[in-house]
Design an enzyme around this catalytic site. Structure first.
Site, PDB file in Angstrom:
ATOM      1  NE  ARG A 290      -4.234  -1.722   1.678  1.00 42.00           N
ATOM      2  CZ  ARG A 290      -4.362  -2.748   2.505  1.00 42.00           C
ATOM      3  NH1 ARG A 290      -3.570  -2.821   3.551  1.00 42.00           N
ATOM      4  NH2 ARG A 290      -5.258  -3.672   2.297  1.00 42.00           N
ATOM      5  CE  LYS A 312      -0.019  13.999 -14.313  1.00 39.79           C
ATOM      6  NZ  LYS A 312      -0.423  14.439 -15.660  1.00 39.79           N
ATOM      7  CD  GLU A 354       7.879  15.390 -22.580  1.00 41.02           C
ATOM      8  OE1 GLU A 354       7.270  16.465 -22.421  1.00 41.02           O
ATOM      9  OE2 GLU A 354       7.296  14.277 -22.644  1.00 41.02           O
ATOM     10  CE  LYS A 396       6.392  16.964 -14.416  1.00 43.18           C
ATOM     11  NZ  LYS A 396       6.480  15.653 -15.030  1.00 43.18           N
ATOM     12  CD  GLU A 406      -3.247  16.671 -15.435  1.00 42.21           C
ATOM     13  OE1 GLU A 406      -2.144  16.131 -15.266  1.00 42.21           O
ATOM     14  OE2 GLU A 406      -3.999  16.421 -16.378  1.00 42.21           O
ATOM     15  NE  ARG A 410       1.539  17.033 -12.756  1.00 40.77           N
ATOM     16  CZ  ARG A 410       2.178  16.183 -12.005  1.00 40.77           C
ATOM     17  NH1 ARG A 410       1.991  16.213 -10.693  1.00 40.77           N
ATOM     18  NH2 ARG A 410       3.016  15.310 -12.502  1.00 40.77           N
ATOM     19  CG  ASN A 414      -1.505  16.941 -19.713  1.00 38.44           C
ATOM     20  OD1 ASN A 414      -0.602  16.201 -19.332  1.00 38.44           O
ATOM     21  ND2 ASN A 414      -2.594  17.162 -19.000  1.00 38.44           N
ATOM     22  CG  HIS A 417       2.073  15.089 -23.236  1.00 36.87           C
ATOM     23  ND1 HIS A 417       2.844  16.187 -23.541  1.00 36.87           N
ATOM     24  CD2 HIS A 417       2.898  14.212 -22.605  1.00 36.87           C
ATOM     25  CE1 HIS A 417       4.083  15.983 -23.096  1.00 36.87           C
ATOM     26  NE2 HIS A 417       4.141  14.793 -22.529  1.00 36.87           N
ATOM     27  CG  HIS A 421      -0.308  10.376 -24.438  1.00 41.28           C
ATOM     28  ND1 HIS A 421      -0.842  10.724 -23.222  1.00 41.28           N
ATOM     29  CD2 HIS A 421       1.036  10.416 -24.271  1.00 41.28           C
ATOM     30  CE1 HIS A 421       0.140  10.984 -22.379  1.00 41.28           C
ATOM     31  NE2 HIS A 421       1.282  10.801 -22.987  1.00 41.28           N
ATOM     32  CG  HIS A 434       6.657  10.029 -24.370  1.00 42.88           C
ATOM     33  ND1 HIS A 434       5.298   9.892 -24.272  1.00 42.88           N
ATOM     34  CD2 HIS A 434       6.981  11.099 -23.618  1.00 42.88           C
ATOM     35  CE1 HIS A 434       4.817  10.853 -23.488  1.00 42.88           C
ATOM     36  NE2 HIS A 434       5.822  11.591 -23.071  1.00 42.88           N
TER      37      HIS A 434
HETATM   38  N1  LIG Z   1       5.533  10.292 -15.185  1.00 50.84           N
HETATM   39  C1  LIG Z   1       5.624  11.353 -15.916  1.00 50.84           C
HETATM   40  O1  LIG Z   1       5.320  12.461 -15.472  1.00 50.84           O
HETATM   41  C2  LIG Z   1       6.119  11.236 -17.323  1.00 50.84           C
HETATM   42  C3  LIG Z   1       6.436  12.390 -18.043  1.00 50.84           C
HETATM   43  C4  LIG Z   1       6.954  12.247 -19.323  1.00 50.84           C
HETATM   44  C5  LIG Z   1       7.138  10.988 -19.857  1.00 50.84           C
HETATM   45  N2  LIG Z   1       6.813   9.896 -19.125  1.00 50.84           N
HETATM   46  C6  LIG Z   1       7.011   8.554 -19.671  1.00 50.84           C
HETATM   47  O2  LIG Z   1       8.377   8.360 -19.957  1.00 50.84           O
HETATM   48  C7  LIG Z   1       8.493   7.346 -20.945  1.00 50.84           C
HETATM   49  C8  LIG Z   1       9.547   7.733 -21.955  1.00 50.84           C
HETATM   50  O3  LIG Z   1      10.771   7.848 -21.293  1.00 50.84           O
HETATM   51  P1  LIG Z   1      12.149   7.615 -22.082  1.00 50.84           P
HETATM   52  O4  LIG Z   1      12.119   8.379 -23.328  1.00 50.84           O
HETATM   53  O5  LIG Z   1      13.209   7.861 -21.102  1.00 50.84           O
HETATM   54  O6  LIG Z   1      12.034   6.104 -22.518  1.00 50.84           O
HETATM   55  P2  LIG Z   1      12.736   4.744 -22.029  1.00 50.84           P
HETATM   56  O7  LIG Z   1      12.740   4.623 -20.578  1.00 50.84           O
HETATM   57  O8  LIG Z   1      12.079   3.686 -22.826  1.00 50.84           O
HETATM   58  O9  LIG Z   1      14.231   4.924 -22.530  1.00 50.84           O
HETATM   59  C9  LIG Z   1      14.513   4.957 -23.922  1.00 50.84           C
HETATM   60  C10 LIG Z   1      15.571   3.901 -24.268  1.00 50.84           C
HETATM   61  O10 LIG Z   1      16.827   4.322 -23.771  1.00 50.84           O
HETATM   62  C11 LIG Z   1      17.424   3.302 -22.976  1.00 50.84           C
HETATM   63  N3  LIG Z   1      18.231   4.008 -21.999  1.00 50.84           N
HETATM   64  C12 LIG Z   1      17.848   4.591 -20.835  1.00 50.84           C
HETATM   65  N4  LIG Z   1      18.869   5.281 -20.297  1.00 50.84           N
HETATM   66  C13 LIG Z   1      19.926   5.125 -21.120  1.00 50.84           C
HETATM   67  C14 LIG Z   1      21.255   5.600 -21.131  1.00 50.84           C
HETATM   68  N5  LIG Z   1      21.700   6.454 -20.183  1.00 50.84           N
HETATM   69  N6  LIG Z   1      22.072   5.228 -22.121  1.00 50.84           N
HETATM   70  C15 LIG Z   1      21.626   4.397 -23.115  1.00 50.84           C
HETATM   71  N7  LIG Z   1      20.368   3.941 -23.192  1.00 50.84           N
HETATM   72  C16 LIG Z   1      19.528   4.304 -22.204  1.00 50.84           C
HETATM   73  C17 LIG Z   1      16.299   2.505 -22.464  1.00 50.84           C
HETATM   74  O11 LIG Z   1      16.701   1.193 -22.143  1.00 50.84           O
HETATM   75  C18 LIG Z   1      15.332   2.546 -23.642  1.00 50.84           C
HETATM   76  O12 LIG Z   1      15.707   1.566 -24.577  1.00 50.84           O
HETATM   77  C19 LIG Z   1       7.119   7.186 -21.547  1.00 50.84           C
HETATM   78  O13 LIG Z   1       6.569   5.976 -21.111  1.00 50.84           O
HETATM   79  C20 LIG Z   1       6.340   8.344 -20.996  1.00 50.84           C
HETATM   80  O14 LIG Z   1       4.979   8.054 -20.851  1.00 50.84           O
HETATM   81  C21 LIG Z   1       6.323   9.993 -17.880  1.00 50.84           C
END
Ligand SMILES: NC(=O)c1ccc[n+]([C@@H]2O[C@H](COP(=O)([O-])OP(=O)(O)OC[C@H]3O[C@@H](n4cnc5c(N)ncnc54)[C@H](O)[C@@H]3O)[C@@H](O)[C@H]2O)c1
Length: 528
Positions: A290, A312, A354, A396, A406, A410, A414, A417, A421, A434
């Site tokens: 939990r 989030k 971003e 942010k 949100e 907040r 988006n 987004h 999305h 993304h």
């Molecule tokens: N929670 C939130 O507020 C929020 C905000 C924006 C995005 N997101 C989420 O984030 C995700 C996208 O994140 P991302 O772009 O980091 O994707 P990801 O985590 O898939 O990373 C992209 C690729 O890079 C690799 N990788 C990670 N770090 C590395 C490094 N230092 N060197 C080499 N390779 C590396 C990973 O293994 C993956 O293959 C989406 O799912 C999106 O929805 C969440």
């Protein structure tokens, strides 16, 4: 990035004046004791001001003295009175402009230290320790809003002063959310700092969540640092990389590993990876027993500037992006921008989307910097990347501080987004990254704004040009937009038959406009 003024806060008797004076000596900067400044202004001791004029008058004098101390030029250390930052507006303002350190101590330590002192708020309380406990409880959420909290029990003044100065030297942003506040630290050599942060949280066990790529490239360094700090991971969950694996199955894998390793409610989940990993790690922490604490060590630009900050967390379900999740703030975020050096160009550009979003929403100077320095940005010059990260997180953090869940501002985050999305889902979460999807989503929202006469066409062209210069896709017409629009109906921010479109009036001036789903094809110029 070091801020000029260091404010030392915390409960009465915690040692703010003594530590502040010593830290100022060590740093060679002026020291201001706010209580002394107030006494000089009022020509009376603090206790007398309280008794004769009342607390409200004292607070007004205190606010004036603080404003004056902050108006001086150059670096300085200012020791505050225990109640100086009780006012939320003032506290949030100084958190954005100065570096705030809270000194902490157990209430028994404080009772011993204030013995014999005349303190208006302790007055003649029969049980001093109990009164201190009550006041501490009442103020815990205020004191938690700081860039660093430093424990003072059983530590020499010099050691505390050195810890204060060390914290001040590190670029840090505060995400002030009362008891759920935390700091985002930018640091070179993150594994050691991360391990130190993990140790400060005194977890019963540490569980690392990462993915195969990050583990291969950076896992050994983190493992060694945790072990050296005496907080070796009890289990390391290595997930399959990629958005297509941001699923409940990954959460179940992580939960199972932690429960089987004997997790209890005092453990710490440490997400070490990109946004996929931090989203999964945070959601795992939100649901394990939990809810347990988690910390983020983002390794992609995207996770540094966006995913790891704000609380989030969640995973995708079927074709619905982030459809299962929870708000669960991390206890700490530690960023080593050097991680971006091993990202693929595509993943790095994805993070830049971003950054552009943050700049468009709240930092016109950052936008101009990106325009002027695109080649250096793409070459990933470290000092520049650090600046992009710091400024984007600042945008942010400020928005999240105003609206954690949100219900208002907040939603601006988006920007790009909703359509983004939808495009991501249409591509089965593999065709577009993304960030690429967000870039195209921003282009879509600019188009909607122009069609509605709310966004200047020149501004739309400027944002598109920057996205393109940073290697991001901007050709919306080359996208299966009509097919993607049906996924907008799955968007969690949809309201009935309308979407909350985030539109741009100018740089730093975004707003939400409820837009009927049925109007979108026409506004975007696609066949329904
Ligand atoms: N929670 C939130 O507020 C929020 C905000 C924006 C995005 N997101 C989420 O984030 C995700 C996208 O994140 P991302 O772009 O980091 O994707 P990801 O985590 O898939 O990373 C992209 C690729 O890079 C690799 N990788 C990670 N770090 C590395 C490094 N230092 N060197 C080499 N390779 C590396 C990973 O293994 C993956 O293959 C989406 O799912 C999106 O929805 C969440």
């Amino acid at each position: 990035m070091r801020r000029q003024k260091l404010l030392l806060g915390g409960f009465m008797g915690v040692g703010k004046s003594t530590v502040g004076r010593r830290a100022a000596e060590l740093a060679g900067v002026p020291f201001v004791d706010l209580d002394e400044a107030i006494e000089a202004r009022a020509g009376a001791p603090v206790a007398a001001i309280f008794v004769e004029r009342g607390e409200a008058a004292f607070r007004a004098l205190e606010a004036e003295a603080l404003t004056e101390a902050l108006a001086t030029s150059g670096a300085a250390i200012i020791a505050l009175g225990g109640g100086a930052l009780l006012d939320t507006g003032r506290r949030r303002a100084v958190l954005e402009e100065t570096f705030v350190v809270t000194l902490t101590a157990r209430h028994s330590t404080l009772a011993a230290r204030t013995e014999g002192m005349t303190r208006p708020l302790l007055g003649g309380a029969p049980d001093r320790a109990e009164r201190i406990r009550e006041l501490l409880d009442a103020r815990a959420a205020v004191y938690a809003e700081a860039h660093a909290q430093i424990v003072t029990d059983n530590r020499a003044i010099d050691a505390i002063a050195a810890a204060v100065l060390q914290a001040w030297s590190q670029p840090t942003l505060a995400v002030p959310l009362g008891a759920r506040s935390y700091a985002v630290r930018l640091t070179a050599g993150a594994p050691a700092v991360l391990a130190a942060v993990a140790r400060e949280l005194r977890p019963s066990a540490v569980f690392v969540v990462t993915d195969e790529n990050v583990q291969r490239l950076w896992g050994d360094g983190l493992g060694a640092a945790l072990a050296a700090a005496g907080v070796a991971a009890r289990a390391t969950v290595v997930l399959r990389p990629g958005e297509e694996h941001k699923r409940l199955a990954a959460v179940e894998t992580a939960l199972t590993a932690m429960v089987e390793a004997g997790a209890d409610r005092d453990c710490l989940v440490l997400g070490h990876g990109g946004g996929v990993v931090t989203d999964i790690a945070g959601f795992t922490a939100a649901t394990l027993l939990r809810g347990v604490r988690w910390a983020a060590a983002p390794t992609t630009l995207l996770a540094m500037v966006d995913a790891s900050v704000g609380g989030k967390t969640g995973v995708d379900l079927g074709l619905a992006k982030n459809a299962v999740g929870a708000f669960h703030q991390p206890s700490a975020v530690v960023i080593d921008a050097a991680h971006v050096t091993t990202e693929t160009p595509r993943a790095f550009a994805s993070g830049l989307a971003e950054v552009v979003k943050s700049a468009a929403l709240g930092d016109a100077a950052l936008f101009a910097l990106l325009e002027a320095e695109a080649p250096r940005v793409l070459a990933r010059e470290l000092s520049l990347v650090e600046e992009l990260v710091f400024r984007s997180v600042a945008v942010k953090a400020a928005i999240v501080a105003r609206d954690e869940r949100e219900s208002g501002d907040r939603a601006l985050l988006n920007f790009g987004h909703t359509i983004g999305h939808a495009l991501e889902a249409e591509g089965g979460f593999t065709r577009l990254s993304h960030g690429e999807a967000v870039a195209l989503g921003m282009v879509a929202m600019l188009r909607v704004g122009v069609a509605l006469g709310l966004t200047d066409a020149a501004l739309a062209r400027r944002v598109e040009a920057l996205l393109a210069a940073l290697g991001l896709p901007v050709d919306l017409d080359a996208q299966p937009l009509a097919a993607a629009l049906r996924f907008v109906a799955l968007d969690k921010k949809r309201r009935g038959a309308g979407v909350r479109a985030v539109l741009l009036r100018g740089l730093g001036s975004a707003f939400v406009r409820e837009t009927p789903l049925a109007d979108l094809p026409g506004l975007l110029g696609v066949e329904a």
